[in-house]
Design a protein around this motif. Structure first.
Motif, short mmCIF file in Angstrom:
data_model
loop_
_atom_site.label_atom_id
_atom_site.label_comp_id
_atom_site.label_asym_id
_atom_site.label_seq_id
_atom_site.Cartn_x
_atom_site.Cartn_y
_atom_site.Cartn_z
N ASP A 128 0.96 -1.16 0.01
CA ASP A 128 -0.05 -0.07 -0.05
C ASP A 128 1.03 1.25 0.08
O ASP A 128 2.00 1.27 0.25
CB ASP A 128 -0.90 0.07 1.35
CG ASP A 128 -1.55 -1.17 1.44
OD1 ASP A 128 -2.42 -1.70 0.41
OD2 ASP A 128 -2.13 -1.63 2.56
N ARG A 160 -1.94 -1.03 -4.54
CA ARG A 160 -3.26 -1.58 -4.08
C ARG A 160 -4.15 -0.41 -3.51
O ARG A 160 -5.47 -0.52 -3.71
CB ARG A 160 -2.89 -2.59 -2.97
CG ARG A 160 -4.13 -3.63 -2.71
CD ARG A 160 -3.70 -4.63 -1.61
NE ARG A 160 -3.66 -3.92 -0.16
CZ ARG A 160 -4.68 -3.86 0.47
NH1 ARG A 160 -5.85 -4.60 0.22
NH2 ARG A 160 -4.61 -3.44 1.83
N GLY A 161 -3.66 0.44 -2.91
CA GLY A 161 -4.41 1.44 -2.16
C GLY A 161 -3.76 2.54 -1.59
O GLY A 161 -2.45 2.36 -1.20
N CYS A 169 -4.75 5.67 -7.57
CA CYS A 169 -3.40 5.23 -6.94
C CYS A 169 -2.75 4.04 -7.69
O CYS A 169 -3.24 3.22 -7.87
CB CYS A 169 -3.79 4.78 -5.41
SG CYS A 169 -2.30 4.22 -4.37
N GLU A 189 -3.25 4.59 2.12
CA GLU A 189 -3.98 4.67 3.57
C GLU A 189 -3.24 5.89 3.85
O GLU A 189 -2.19 6.32 4.05
CB GLU A 189 -3.59 3.52 4.28
CG GLU A 189 -4.16 2.29 3.78
CD GLU A 189 -3.81 1.23 4.68
OE1 GLU A 189 -2.77 1.27 5.70
OE2 GLU A 189 -4.40 0.06 4.89
N ARG A 226 -9.43 10.44 -3.08
CA ARG A 226 -9.89 9.16 -3.24
C ARG A 226 -9.68 8.68 -4.49
O ARG A 226 -9.40 9.29 -5.64
CB ARG A 226 -11.63 9.08 -2.90
CG ARG A 226 -12.41 9.77 -4.09
CD ARG A 226 -13.74 9.55 -3.53
NE ARG A 226 -14.32 8.22 -3.49
CZ ARG A 226 -15.30 7.70 -2.95
NH1 ARG A 226 -16.21 8.39 -2.33
NH2 ARG A 226 -15.65 6.36 -3.14
N HIS A 227 -9.49 7.15 -4.72
CA HIS A 227 -9.04 6.69 -6.10
C HIS A 227 -9.45 7.19 -7.40
O HIS A 227 -9.03 7.20 -8.41
CB HIS A 227 -8.93 5.23 -5.75
CG HIS A 227 -8.39 4.50 -7.04
ND1 HIS A 227 -7.02 4.47 -7.12
CD2 HIS A 227 -9.18 3.82 -7.95
CE1 HIS A 227 -6.87 3.68 -8.22
NE2 HIS A 227 -8.06 3.12 -8.65
N PHE A 278 -13.10 1.11 0.28
CA PHE A 278 -13.30 2.88 0.70
C PHE A 278 -13.42 2.83 2.04
O PHE A 278 -14.69 2.23 2.50
CB PHE A 278 -14.08 3.40 -0.28
CG PHE A 278 -14.22 4.89 0.13
CD1 PHE A 278 -13.31 5.76 -0.36
CD2 PHE A 278 -15.50 5.24 0.79
CE1 PHE A 278 -13.51 7.16 0.12
CE2 PHE A 278 -15.59 6.57 1.04
CZ PHE A 278 -14.59 7.71 0.98
N ASN A 331 -9.16 5.23 3.39
CA ASN A 331 -8.52 4.23 2.50
C ASN A 331 -9.19 4.20 1.48
O ASN A 331 -10.29 4.18 1.23
CB ASN A 331 -9.06 2.99 3.46
CG ASN A 331 -8.09 2.88 4.76
OD1 ASN A 331 -7.28 3.62 5.12
ND2 ASN A 331 -8.45 1.82 5.65
N THR A 332 -8.57 4.10 0.32
CA THR A 332 -9.04 4.05 -0.96
C THR A 332 -8.06 3.49 -2.23
O THR A 332 -6.74 3.71 -2.11
CB THR A 332 -9.47 5.73 -1.49
OG1 THR A 332 -10.08 5.62 -2.86
CG2 THR A 332 -8.16 6.42 -1.64
N GLY A 333 -8.53 2.78 -2.89
CA GLY A 333 -7.85 2.21 -4.16
C GLY A 333 -8.40 1.11 -4.65
O GLY A 333 -9.51 0.57 -4.13
#
Length: 271
Positions: free
Chosen positions: A44, A77-78, A74, A80, A68-69, A110, A103-105
């Motif tokens: 991440d 993977r995501g 991103c 944080e 946000r993704h 989300f 948390n987004t990805g």
């Protein structure tokens, strides 16, 4: 740092600076990026922001919307991301103390939390102070003062207590019984190694390096079974077969016992 990640972090910092202006005290890469262990396709992206004052709820919501993704893709993977006030980051408090968590990805669910009250206690409230301890040691400064100045470390008693809470949190998670490889079990093993090394040697290491350091110590936790388990966990980080869930949990229980903490009973769910 690979080029897609470098470009992403540059753009992320620019978005934050545009939105927060003089209220952005600093931005820092944490986790695997800060520790120099980022693996494209696996890791991440962990980022901590430090703001001068408490964030207005509307500003916090706009920060989430712009990072946000779907708005800023991103490459990992995501993302944080956690935002702290300057006074919290510098305090060494064991409390979560965050303003916003995102948390987004493409590879993670989300989540947007606007303060610790939004975070379910069952998900763990110990992560934040432990992350700030890692940032104090190894945060990669993207903007602002050095991470060692922006973040204070934990007091030794708080550090030990929170590491114990983290290990008990892992142990409370249900695992399927049986000798079946469990993806993610390698991180449970190597995370326990990292906790052990931090308390024994006073340094946060990347997970793989922590596993190797524990084996090199040849202390009471190292025998043929644990050596095989740690080596298998290290190999799993680059595509090898992960260990089983029960074997990972048993190792965590041994680490917790070695730290002198109460060890909870095992938890299982039907296969």
């Amino acid at each position: 740092m690979d080029e897609p990640l470098r470009r992403y972090l540059t753009e992320l910092v620019a978005v934050c600076a545009d939105l927060l202006g003089a209220g952005l005290h600093g931005s820092y890469a944490a986790g695997s990026v800060g520790l120099g262990a980022y693996q494209p396709g696996r890791s991440d992206v962990d980022v901590a922001l430090v703001c001068a004052d408490r964030l207005d709820r509307a500003v916090a919501g706009e920060l989430v919307a712009r990072l946000r993704h779907e708005a800023l893709p991103c490459p990992a993977r995501g993302l944080e991301l956690v935002v702290y006030r300057r006074e919290v980051a510098r305090s060494g408090t064991p409390e979560p103390g965050f303003e916003v968590e995102l948390n987004t990805g493409a590879g993670m669910d989300f989540r947007a939390s606007y303060g610790p009250a939004d975070r379910p206690a069952a998900d763990g409230l110990f992560w934040y102070a432990l992350d700030r301890s890692i940032l104090h040691q190894s945060g990669r400064t993207l903007s602002g003062p050095p991470a060692a100045e922006a973040f204070a470390d934990l007091a030794p008693d708080d550090l030990r207590r929170l590491i114990g809470e983290a290990l008990r949190w892992w142990l409370a998670l249900p695992v399927p019984p049986g000798e079946v490889p469990a993806p993610g079990a390698e991180d449970a093993v190597l995370g326990a190694c990292r906790s052990w090394v931090r308390l024994r040697h006073g340094v946060w290491l990347p997970k793989v390096a922590a596993g190797r350091r524990l084996l090199a110590d040849a202390g009471p936790l190292v025998d043929a079974t644990s050596t095989d388990l740690v080596e298998r966990s290290i190999a799993a980080r680059t595509g090898g077969t992960p260990p089983t869930g029960p074997s990972a949990r048993e190792f965590q229980r041994r680490v917790l016992a070695a730290l002198g903490d109460p060890v909870p009973p095992a938890a299982h769910r039907p296969a």
